[in-house]
Scaffold this motif. Sequence first.
Motif, mmCIF file in Angstrom:
data_model
loop_
_atom_site.group_PDB
_atom_site.id
_atom_site.type_symbol
_atom_site.label_atom_id
_atom_site.label_comp_id
_atom_site.label_asym_id
_atom_site.label_seq_id
_atom_site.Cartn_x
_atom_site.Cartn_y
_atom_site.Cartn_z
ATOM 1 N N GLU A 161 74.025 74.892 11.175
ATOM 2 C CA GLU A 161 73.304 73.609 10.643
ATOM 3 C C GLU A 161 73.875 72.556 11.672
ATOM 4 N N LEU A 162 75.005 72.595 12.070
ATOM 5 C CA LEU A 162 75.990 71.717 13.006
ATOM 6 C C LEU A 162 75.253 71.561 14.221
ATOM 7 N N GLN A 163 74.747 72.583 14.808
ATOM 8 C CA GLN A 163 73.974 72.767 15.967
ATOM 9 C C GLN A 163 72.731 72.195 15.824
ATOM 10 N N ALA A 164 71.975 72.372 14.711
ATOM 11 C CA ALA A 164 70.561 71.815 14.635
ATOM 12 C C ALA A 164 70.846 70.015 14.452
ATOM 13 N N GLU A 165 71.874 69.957 13.709
ATOM 14 C CA GLU A 165 72.243 68.099 13.755
ATOM 15 C C GLU A 165 72.513 67.710 15.337
ATOM 16 N N ALA A 166 73.230 68.451 16.012
ATOM 17 C CA ALA A 166 73.481 67.966 17.264
ATOM 18 C C ALA A 166 72.332 67.829 18.205
ATOM 19 N N GLN A 198 67.490 64.134 20.386
ATOM 20 C CA GLN A 198 66.290 63.639 20.557
ATOM 21 C C GLN A 198 65.925 62.326 20.223
ATOM 22 N N LYS A 199 66.852 61.599 19.386
ATOM 23 C CA LYS A 199 66.868 60.137 19.269
ATOM 24 C C LYS A 199 67.063 59.435 20.573
#
Length: 73
Positions: free
Chosen positions: A38-43, A48-49
């Motif tokens: 989950e943390l890797q997905a958030e990173a 991408q922003k």
Amino acid sequence: MSDIQKQIEQEREAARAVCDTSGASSQDCAAAWDAVEELQAEAAHQKQKPQKTSFDTYCEDNPDAAECRLYDD
């Protein structure tokens, strides 16, 4: 961004410790690795922003500045 990378590394170490004590096929081990994912997905999402440029920030603060005016054709 380095803050989230530190969190990922801490969660990885915690997941390894949990898996060593609980076993690799335990639910606790799976949950610990889920937290890492989950943390890797958030990173990845944060990367991408699009980042605002200094010019964008300037135009937000000074919308009437000559450099920031937009003209229709």
